[in-house]
Design an enzyme around this catalytic site. Structure first.
Site, PDB file in Angstrom:
ATOM      1  NE  ARG A 263       0.270  -8.314 -11.054  1.00  0.00           N
ATOM      2  CZ  ARG A 263      -0.011  -8.899  -9.896  1.00  0.00           C
ATOM      3  NH1 ARG A 263      -0.685  -8.226  -8.972  1.00  0.00           N
ATOM      4  NH2 ARG A 263       0.383 -10.143  -9.663  1.00  0.00           N
ATOM      5  NE  ARG A 278      -2.828   0.056  -6.451  1.00  0.00           N
ATOM      6  CZ  ARG A 278      -3.540  -1.021  -6.112  1.00  0.00           C
ATOM      7  NH1 ARG A 278      -3.702  -1.977  -6.996  1.00  0.00           N
ATOM      8  NH2 ARG A 278      -4.077  -1.128  -4.918  1.00  0.00           N
ATOM      9  CD  GLU A 350      -3.003  -8.404  -1.896  1.00  0.00           C
ATOM     10  OE1 GLU A 350      -2.592  -9.223  -2.736  1.00  0.00           O
ATOM     11  OE2 GLU A 350      -3.925  -7.601  -2.125  1.00  0.00           O
ATOM     12  CB  SER A 353      -3.278 -13.267  -2.704  1.00  0.00           C
ATOM     13  OG  SER A 353      -3.769 -11.982  -2.398  1.00  0.00           O
ATOM     14  NE  ARG A 391       1.909  -4.292  -3.178  1.00  0.00           N
ATOM     15  CZ  ARG A 391       0.585  -4.262  -3.213  1.00  0.00           C
ATOM     16  NH1 ARG A 391      -0.113  -4.870  -2.267  1.00  0.00           N
ATOM     17  NH2 ARG A 391      -0.053  -3.636  -4.184  1.00  0.00           N
TER      18      ARG A 391
END
Length: 431
Positions: A263, A278, A350, A353, A391
């Site tokens: 990403r 990130r 987070e 999801s 994460r």
């Protein structure tokens, strides 16, 4: 991709639903496109019928020995008109497709209003965030002091927002992936796939990454082919069945894969620049389900529980929230976020999801269903992270740190690591 007629149907209340997520549906433009498409199709049908009659008239007149020059000219003009209408039809279809591909999914009515996480609804919390009698370090300090994480050399190799794991860190990363996959394949009934990390534009479009998020993707090519690096295994897993008709009696299909994810994080610079939260490249175990559309809501609860399971096994404190309508992803109609406790930040962040996209992705990817009786049925697609390696590693080392700088390994993970702790110097205590 949406059905334009349903978006314009007052009964679906699509414009109002989309306003809840901050999207203004241009119903005037959409209505004009749909109306003109119908007119062009009708005019084309009429012109083709007239052309067929004109051709018959030319043949009949020729058989009678009459002058057919004028009839031939009329037939020629009709063919020209047919070509013009076909060109206009293609143009309108292309414009309509471009319009519809940019319209996000309709949020479910049960979602709370709002556009940020502060409006989210907490569903449950699990575990107790650890309390320390010392000042806890963040994962960067823990990892770099022990030598299991090297961000400086990663930057030398690739630039910022990449990571190098070493020794026990690399083993821990590998162990987490195997641990997640074993839970999902052995206990939750998922079929594991090994997938390409490069996919086509059509594949990206099928799950909604394109055209909306092109700036967030890494694009490359092989020879004369344009390809994109996947941001999540959801993309190839859903598109495995693009342009297929699935037997409804074989649903649900449960798929999982461990892949690298890429990403660009466009627009996010300045946020989470330290550490692993990130990254431009990270690895993740993804969960995807394809189910009968009428069963998607219950399937969401199931896939959510599957994503939570590894966190519970690892003893990591977390919570589940239902996102508000304005904060769900482009392809989702409802999303739960799982947020894990990060001691150094004293907050939940987070980690997964879980989303029900309804028929939004399956329509784009042209995935359909059919029963044994021959009746068609809609197929829905769902996805959840189960889980991201980086994460999870952040939460694991921070929640399990000790005053001397060592890091405990959760008991459930020890069979995969072969050690019970990582010492401050990067060595390990073998199991």
């Amino acid at each position: 991709m949406h059905d334009a007629r349903l978006l314009l149907d007052p009964g679906t209340d699509a414009a109002a639903k989309l306003r809840r997520r901050g999207y203004v549906l241009d119903t005037d433009r959409l209505g004009k496109l749909v109306s003109r498409r119908s007119e062009v199709i009708s005019e084309g049908d009429q012109a083709r019928a007239q052309s067929k009659k004109a051709a018959a008239d030319v043949q009949a007149a020729a058989r009678r020995g009459e002058d057919i020059a004028e009839l031939r000219e009329q037939a020629r003009q009709l063919k020209v008109r047919i070509g013009e209408l076909e060109d206009e039809h293609r143009r309108i279809e292309a414009e309509l497709t471009e319009f519809l591909l940019a319209v996000p999914n309709l949020p479910l009515d049960e979602l709370p209003d709002g556009a940020t996480e502060e409006f989210a609804e907490q569903i449950r919390a699990w575990g107790t965030p650890p309390e320390f009698d010392f000042t806890p370090l963040d994962h960067v300090d823990l990892g770099e002091r022990s030598g299991i994480l090297d961000l400086n050399r990663a930057t030398k190799l690739s630039g910022p927002r990449f990571a190098v794991f070493k020794g026990a860190g690399a083993r821990l990363e590998r162990a987490l992936a195997a641990f997640f996959l074993d839970i999902h394949t052995r206990e939750h009934g998922y079929t594991e796939f090994s997938l390409p990390a490069l996919v086509t534009r059509q594949t990206m479009t099928g799950t909604g990454q394109l055209p909306k998020f092109e700036e967030d993707l890494f694009r490359t090519g092989v020879a004369d082919r344009e390809l994109f690096l996947i941001p999540t295994a959801e993309v190839p897993l859903v598109n495995l069945h693009a342009d297929e008709i699935l037997p409804l009696e074989e649903l649900p299909l449960r798929y999982t894969a461990h892949t690298p994810c890429f990403r660009s994080e466009a627009g996010s610079y300045g946020r989470d620049t330290r550490g692993l939260i990130r990254q431009h490249e990270f690895s993740k175990v993804e969960l995807v389900q394809l189910v009968a559309a009428e069963k998607s809501r219950e399937a969401l609860e199931e896939i959510l529980s599957h994503a939570e399971a590894p966190l519970r096994r690892l003893g990591l404190a977390y919570r589940v929230i239902k996102l508000p309508a304005g904060d769900i992803g482009f392809s989702a109609q409802i999303t739960y976020d799982i947020e894990v406790w990060i001691p150094s930040q004293q907050t939940y962040r987070e980690i997964s999801s879980a989303s029900d996209t309804g028929t939004f992705q399956t329509r784009r990817a042209n995935i359909r269903g059919k029963g044994k009786d021959g009746k068609r049925g809609a197929v829905a697609a769902l996805n959840a992270s189960g889980l991201p390696i980086g994460r999870t590693l952040v939460a694991l080392v921070e929640q399990n740190q000790r005053a001397d700088g060592s890091i405990g390994v959760p008991e459930a993970l020890v069979p995969y690591t072969g050690f019970t702790e990582i010492k401050p110097d990067g060595s390990v205590t073998l199991a």
